[in-house]
Design a protein around this motif. Structure first.
Motif, mmCIF file in Angstrom:
data_model
loop_
_atom_site.group_PDB
_atom_site.id
_atom_site.type_symbol
_atom_site.label_atom_id
_atom_site.label_comp_id
_atom_site.label_asym_id
_atom_site.label_seq_id
_atom_site.Cartn_x
_atom_site.Cartn_y
_atom_site.Cartn_z
ATOM 1 N N MET A 1 0.839 -1.184 0.000
ATOM 2 C CA MET A 1 0.000 0.000 0.000
ATOM 3 C C MET A 1 0.881 1.242 0.000
ATOM 4 O O MET A 1 2.009 1.229 0.493
ATOM 5 N N ASP A 2 0.317 2.352 -0.522
ATOM 6 C CA ASP A 2 1.058 3.597 -0.602
ATOM 7 C C ASP A 2 1.526 4.035 0.777
ATOM 8 O O ASP A 2 0.726 4.148 1.712
ATOM 9 N N GLY A 3 2.829 4.260 0.925
ATOM 10 C CA GLY A 3 3.388 4.743 2.179
ATOM 11 C C GLY A 3 3.704 3.679 3.213
ATOM 12 O O GLY A 3 4.164 4.000 4.305
ATOM 13 N N GLU B 1 7.773 -8.436 -8.974
ATOM 14 C CA GLU B 1 7.029 -7.288 -9.513
ATOM 15 C C GLU B 1 6.279 -6.651 -8.349
ATOM 16 O O GLU B 1 5.341 -7.237 -7.811
ATOM 17 N N TYR B 2 6.714 -5.490 -7.962
ATOM 18 C CA TYR B 2 6.187 -4.826 -6.751
ATOM 19 C C TYR B 2 5.262 -3.691 -7.158
ATOM 20 O O TYR B 2 5.698 -2.728 -7.795
ATOM 21 N N GLN B 3 3.990 -3.791 -6.833
ATOM 22 C CA GLN B 3 3.007 -2.790 -7.250
ATOM 23 C C GLN B 3 2.452 -2.044 -6.036
ATOM 24 O O GLN B 3 2.111 -2.665 -5.022
ATOM 25 N N PRO C 1 -4.046 -14.413 -8.985
ATOM 26 C CA PRO C 1 -3.912 -13.388 -7.940
ATOM 27 C C PRO C 1 -2.443 -13.055 -7.688
ATOM 28 O O PRO C 1 -1.550 -13.804 -8.101
ATOM 29 N N PRO C 2 -2.149 -11.940 -7.005
ATOM 30 C CA PRO C 2 -0.777 -11.664 -6.589
ATOM 31 C C PRO C 2 -0.277 -12.782 -5.676
ATOM 32 O O PRO C 2 -1.066 -13.562 -5.141
ATOM 33 N N ASP C 3 1.030 -12.874 -5.501
ATOM 34 C CA ASP C 3 1.581 -13.910 -4.618
ATOM 35 C C ASP C 3 1.628 -13.460 -3.163
ATOM 36 O O ASP C 3 1.629 -14.290 -2.248
ATOM 37 N N VAL C 4 1.710 -12.159 -2.932
ATOM 38 C CA VAL C 4 1.666 -11.599 -1.581
ATOM 39 C C VAL C 4 0.830 -10.326 -1.650
ATOM 40 O O VAL C 4 0.944 -9.553 -2.599
ATOM 41 N N ILE C 5 -0.019 -10.127 -0.650
ATOM 42 C CA ILE C 5 -0.820 -8.901 -0.604
ATOM 43 C C ILE C 5 -0.731 -8.291 0.788
ATOM 44 O O ILE C 5 -0.527 -8.987 1.788
#
Length: 386
Positions: free
Chosen positions: A1-3, A27-29, A49-53
């Motif tokens: 998440m942002d920040g 790939e870090y979003q 899905p992403p691998d980590v959330i």
């Protein structure tokens, strides 16, 4: 998440991971909090899905209960589970199984203007509820003739701050009985906490609205003017205030929210994030390795140095250099969370009964007994929803 995490930490972490996993790329979003609930729901139910959330700690129970997160119970020890913050570990669990790894946390402290304290002859921050009331009295005696002065800026609907006084009095907002959750605001202990909040508002003669929380208006901007002696705030609100008045940061310090017991500090709501692996991850083992690396002391220390309480390292000495962060770290030892169940989201995101309760009390519309009874009934109804 942002920040959430400093760029330097993320870059170093990903580089180390890729070095130990040849041929694999991270790939870090970055995502924004606004609207994240819907985006997470879509991602978790997709075929890829992403691998980590990252999840807010109050979101974790819902997705755990829906079966969209991977069970990490057997991996907890390898992810430094013995060092996890208890409150964040609790929010990452569901039915005695672990689905979320603590990421970071933050909690409220009492931020204060050291110049206004010094002018009132106050050399030590208060260590109990009674001492807090005494400090307010002394501040009013010294600065009360200033029409802009407020000893404590406390909006009527700052319900996260209210939680501290309810918990400190031995109360709860909700409890589980016979497998069902129900409101618990109608107990003598919970009502005592509510009454102390009411007492603080009345004693400090705050001009803060009774029908909004700390975000409307932004309490940090009010504090920035230099006429407010104290506010119950998150540490980074000092920096928000400094954007309005650059001089305010140098004269700001903080102390934990005082307890009834001078030997302790009041419990505080531990807000923060957990990290989870979607059940449909195509590379769950690599995702676990990434989490194992993040929970190493090296990266947890970097999190602490960024000004948050690290989720998987109980040593918070890296926060000691800044007085506001140091107070947060001290208070976090008594961290607590709201009921770790999916239905709690409806209490927070809807017509929050706790907010309505405090407005009714502070405006004289209802007595403490009637307002807590009504709020209790509303919370019970919300928690009973399927």
């Amino acid at each position: 998440m942002d920040g959430s995490a400093p760029d330097a930490l993320v870059d170093e972490l990903n580089a180390e991971f890729e070095k130990s996993h040849p041929g694999m790329t991270v790939e870090y979003q970055i995502q924004q909090w606004n609207g994240i609930q819907d985006r997470l729901t879509t991602a978790l139910t997709s075929n890829d899905p992403p691998d980590v959330i990252e999840l807010g700690n109050t979101q974790n129970p819902q997705f755990s209960a829906e079966g969209t997160l991977l069970d990490l119970t057997e991996d907890k020890a390898s992810m430094h589970g013995d060092q996890w913050l208890p409150a964040l570990a609790e929010s990452g669990a569901w039915e005695d199984r672990t689905y979320g790894v603590p990421f970071y946390a933050a909690n409220r402290v009492v931020v204060y203007n050291t110049e206004l304290f010094q002018q009132a002859g106050i050399t030590e921050p208060p260590r109990s509820r009674q001492e807090l009331l005494d400090v307010i009295t002394r501040l009013e005696q010294t600065h009360g003739d200033d029409p802009d002065f407020q000893s404590l800026y406390l909006p009527g609907q700052s319900w996260y701050a209210l939680l501290s006084f309810i918990w400190d009095s031995g109360g709860e907002v909700a409890v589980e009985q016979d497998g069902r959750w129900r409101g618990a605001l109608d107990t003598p202990e919970s009502r005592e906490g509510v009454q102390f909040y009411q007492q603080l508002v009345q004693h400090s003669r705050t001009s803060a609205p009774a029908d909004t929380d700390e975000a409307e208006p932004q309490q940090a901007e009010i504090y920035a003017q230099g006429d407010v002696a104290m506010m119950i705030a998150l540490p980074w609100e000092v920096q928000t205030a400094a954007e309005v008045n650059p001089d305010i940061a140098a004269i700001s310090s903080a102390f934990p929210i005082p307890s009834k017991d001078p030997a302790g500090t009041a419990p505080v709501f531990l807000g923060g994030s957990t990290l989870a692996i979607p059940a449909g991850s195509a590379d769950a083992e690599a995702a676990k390795d990434w989490l194992r690396l993040l929970t190493e002391p090296k990266y947890q220390t970097m999190l602490a140095e960024s000004g948050v309480v690290p989720g998987a390292m109980q040593d918070t000495s890296a926060l000691a250099t800044d007085p506001v962060s140091a107070a947060m770290a001290t208070a976090s030892k008594a961290g607590a969370v709201t009921p770790p169940i999916p239905q709690w989201a409806a209490v927070e995101s809807g017509q929050n009964p706790l907010k309505d309760m405090m407005t009714a009390i502070l405006t004289g519309q209802k007595s403490v007994v009637i307002a807590t009874t009504d709020a209790n009934r509303a919370i019970t109804d919300l928690l009973a929803a399927p």
